[in-house]
Structure formats: C-alpha cells, structure tokens
Design a protein around this motif. Structure first.
Motif, PDB file in Angstrom:
ATOM      1  N   VAL A   2       0.838  -1.194   0.000  1.00  0.00           N
ATOM      2  CA  VAL A   2       0.000   0.000   0.000  1.00  0.00           C
ATOM      3  C   VAL A   2       0.875   1.248   0.000  1.00  0.00           C
ATOM      4  O   VAL A   2       1.812   1.369   0.786  1.00  0.00           O
ATOM      5  CB  VAL A   2      -0.921   0.009   1.247  1.00  0.00           C
ATOM      6  CG1 VAL A   2      -1.710   1.291   1.314  1.00  0.00           C
ATOM      7  CG2 VAL A   2      -1.839  -1.195   1.234  1.00  0.00           C
ATOM      8  N   ASN A   3       0.560   2.168  -0.893  1.00  0.00           N
ATOM      9  CA  ASN A   3       1.264   3.442  -0.958  1.00  0.00           C
ATOM     10  C   ASN A   3       0.475   4.438  -0.105  1.00  0.00           C
ATOM     11  O   ASN A   3      -0.527   5.001  -0.552  1.00  0.00           O
ATOM     12  CB  ASN A   3       1.360   3.898  -2.412  1.00  0.00           C
ATOM     13  CG  ASN A   3       2.108   5.194  -2.572  1.00  0.00           C
ATOM     14  OD1 ASN A   3       2.140   6.035  -1.683  1.00  0.00           O
ATOM     15  ND2 ASN A   3       2.688   5.376  -3.744  1.00  0.00           N
ATOM     16  N   ILE A   4       0.922   4.649   1.116  1.00  0.00           N
ATOM     17  CA  ILE A   4       0.205   5.488   2.078  1.00  0.00           C
ATOM     18  C   ILE A   4       0.080   6.925   1.573  1.00  0.00           C
ATOM     19  O   ILE A   4      -0.989   7.533   1.668  1.00  0.00           O
ATOM     20  CB  ILE A   4       0.911   5.465   3.460  1.00  0.00           C
ATOM     21  CG1 ILE A   4       0.963   4.057   4.020  1.00  0.00           C
ATOM     22  CG2 ILE A   4       0.220   6.420   4.426  1.00  0.00           C
ATOM     23  CD1 ILE A   4      -0.380   3.432   4.305  1.00  0.00           C
ATOM     24  N   HIS A  10      -5.390  10.988  -2.343  1.00  0.00           N
ATOM     25  CA  HIS A  10      -6.732  10.734  -2.875  1.00  0.00           C
ATOM     26  C   HIS A  10      -7.814  10.962  -1.814  1.00  0.00           C
ATOM     27  O   HIS A  10      -8.934  11.331  -2.156  1.00  0.00           O
ATOM     28  CB  HIS A  10      -6.827   9.319  -3.451  1.00  0.00           C
ATOM     29  CG  HIS A  10      -6.198   9.202  -4.789  1.00  0.00           C
ATOM     30  ND1 HIS A  10      -6.890   9.402  -5.958  1.00  0.00           N
ATOM     31  CD2 HIS A  10      -4.913   8.940  -5.154  1.00  0.00           C
ATOM     32  CE1 HIS A  10      -6.076   9.249  -6.989  1.00  0.00           C
ATOM     33  NE2 HIS A  10      -4.866   8.969  -6.522  1.00  0.00           N
ATOM     34  N   THR A  11      -7.485  10.769  -0.567  1.00  0.00           N
ATOM     35  CA  THR A  11      -8.455  10.973   0.508  1.00  0.00           C
ATOM     36  C   THR A  11      -8.711  12.454   0.759  1.00  0.00           C
ATOM     37  O   THR A  11      -9.862  12.868   0.955  1.00  0.00           O
ATOM     38  CB  THR A  11      -7.957  10.300   1.811  1.00  0.00           C
ATOM     39  OG1 THR A  11      -7.818   8.903   1.567  1.00  0.00           O
ATOM     40  CG2 THR A  11      -8.938  10.537   2.953  1.00  0.00           C
ATOM     41  N   PHE A  12      -7.658  13.270   0.722  1.00  0.00           N
ATOM     42  CA  PHE A  12      -7.801  14.649   1.166  1.00  0.00           C
ATOM     43  C   PHE A  12      -7.841  15.700   0.058  1.00  0.00           C
ATOM     44  O   PHE A  12      -8.077  16.872   0.335  1.00  0.00           O
ATOM     45  CB  PHE A  12      -6.703  14.990   2.175  1.00  0.00           C
ATOM     46  CG  PHE A  12      -6.880  14.232   3.458  1.00  0.00           C
ATOM     47  CD1 PHE A  12      -7.932  14.529   4.310  1.00  0.00           C
ATOM     48  CD2 PHE A  12      -6.032  13.184   3.792  1.00  0.00           C
ATOM     49  CE1 PHE A  12      -8.128  13.812   5.484  1.00  0.00           C
ATOM     50  CE2 PHE A  12      -6.213  12.463   4.962  1.00  0.00           C
ATOM     51  CZ  PHE A  12      -7.262  12.777   5.817  1.00  0.00           C
ATOM     52  N   MET A  13      -7.630  15.313  -1.190  1.00  0.00           N
ATOM     53  CA  MET A  13      -7.757  16.292  -2.272  1.00  0.00           C
ATOM     54  C   MET A  13      -9.240  16.606  -2.472  1.00  0.00           C
ATOM     55  O   MET A  13     -10.051  15.698  -2.593  1.00  0.00           O
ATOM     56  CB  MET A  13      -7.156  15.768  -3.579  1.00  0.00           C
ATOM     57  CG  MET A  13      -7.247  16.799  -4.709  1.00  0.00           C
ATOM     58  SD  MET A  13      -6.451  16.240  -6.237  1.00  0.00           S
ATOM     59  CE  MET A  13      -4.750  16.597  -5.830  1.00  0.00           C
ATOM     60  N   VAL A  58      -7.848   2.997  -4.104  1.00  0.00           N
ATOM     61  CA  VAL A  58      -6.428   3.365  -4.192  1.00  0.00           C
ATOM     62  C   VAL A  58      -5.630   2.515  -3.210  1.00  0.00           C
ATOM     63  O   VAL A  58      -4.583   1.959  -3.556  1.00  0.00           O
ATOM     64  CB  VAL A  58      -6.228   4.870  -3.903  1.00  0.00           C
ATOM     65  CG1 VAL A  58      -4.750   5.215  -3.801  1.00  0.00           C
ATOM     66  CG2 VAL A  58      -6.894   5.714  -4.985  1.00  0.00           C
ATOM     67  N   CYS A  59      -6.139   2.397  -1.997  1.00  0.00           N
ATOM     68  CA  CYS A  59      -5.451   1.607  -0.977  1.00  0.00           C
ATOM     69  C   CYS A  59      -5.415   0.118  -1.341  1.00  0.00           C
ATOM     70  O   CYS A  59      -4.525  -0.609  -0.910  1.00  0.00           O
ATOM     71  CB  CYS A  59      -6.103   1.822   0.385  1.00  0.00           C
ATOM     72  SG  CYS A  59      -5.864   3.509   0.989  1.00  0.00           S
TER      73      CYS A  59
END
Length: 168
Positions: A2-4, A10-13, A58-59
């Motif tokens: 997983v690329n944190i 992607h979570t915060f944009m 994404v995760c």
C-alpha cells in the motif's frame, strides 16, 4: 504494498479541484479542439478528467491506468462502429495522463506513440499550463489518427466532444 502517501492524496484532495485546473472556458476550448480534430480523421476522441479515485480502491492498489481502462468501457469509447475510439484520461491526484485506443487503432498504432503524447501533456501540466497541455495532446492524437485513419465521407460524430468530469 500500500502506498500510504497516494492513499492520503486521494483521501484529502477536494473533489472540486478540477475546477481550478479546468475552468469552463478551458473545457469549452478542449471540446472545440476535439470537434475540430474529428473532422481530420475517422477516429473518435473522448476526453475524461478525474480529480481523485475512491480512496479505498487506491489503498487496494487501483492504478490510474487501470481506472482509465475501466472508464474506456464505462464511457463506451470501445463502442464506435469502426473500433476507432481513443480515450484521453487525466488523473489529477496522481498527476498522470493515459491514452487508450480501441482495437481498430491498436492494429496500426503502437502504445509508445500514445505514451509520448501523454508525456508531453504531463510536461505542460507540471508547468501549470493545463489548457496548453490538453490542446497539444489533442493535436498530437489528431496527427497520429490523420496519418493512419484519414477522414472519409461517412464520418459520424459518435462520442461527445465536450470533456467529461468523472465523479466517483
């Protein structure tokens, strides 16, 4: 693995971020460029912009390229009469451009040609010039398609010319 960092981007944009990079005037200019392009060849272009991917996907490892492939089907780019659809997919959070062509085109055009156009677009985007990068991308695709698939007398407009904003 997983690329944190990618998951967090992607979570915060903000999902409305596309409006900063592609205001209405830019979307209209791209739509006009696509329309003009399609008079020069028998291909069909579809321009898609997506700010972020669902963070859970994404995760789980969904790449922008895989998402482009999903959208190729969802937007019916594969559904042109002569199998000459081309998807231009911009993934803003990942800062990637992917160009996918239907099987009728892939018989004559190598993926490396599409990748070169995508890389030129990304170079403009890194400079903050999203309109110029988009228009140059459409021009590059037009040149490739005009060389291999010149316009003929029966050249229907099968896909929408205006860019589509993908929301989730």
């Amino acid at each position: 693995m997983v690329n944190i960092k990618r998951c967090l981007v992607h979570t915060f944009m903000p999902p409305w971020r596309w409006r900063w990079t592609f205001p209405k005037a830019s979307l209209d200019a791209i739509g006009q460029a696509v329309k003009a392009s399609e008079t020069q060849h028998s291909g069909e272009l579809r321009f898609a912009i997506e700010t972020t991917l669902p963070p859970i996907r994404v995760c789980q490892g969904l790449s922008a390229r895989q998402r482009a492939t999903e959208l190729f089907a969802r937007l019916h780019v594969w559904d042109t009469e002569e199998n000459t659809g081309v998807l231009i997919y911009l993934q803003l959070a990942d800062r990637e451009v992917h160009i996918l062509a239907d099987r009728g085109i892939n018989k004559l055009v190598a993926q490396a040609e599409w990748d070169a156009v995508a890389q030129a677009m990304e170079a403009c985007f890194r400079q903050g010039d999203f309109l110029r990068g988009s228009l140059e991308g459409v021009e590059g695709i037009t040149a490739i398609l005009a060389r291999h698939f010149p316009a003929n007398t029966n050249n229907p407009d099968e896909l929408p010319n205006q860019p589509v904003i993908i929301r989730g």
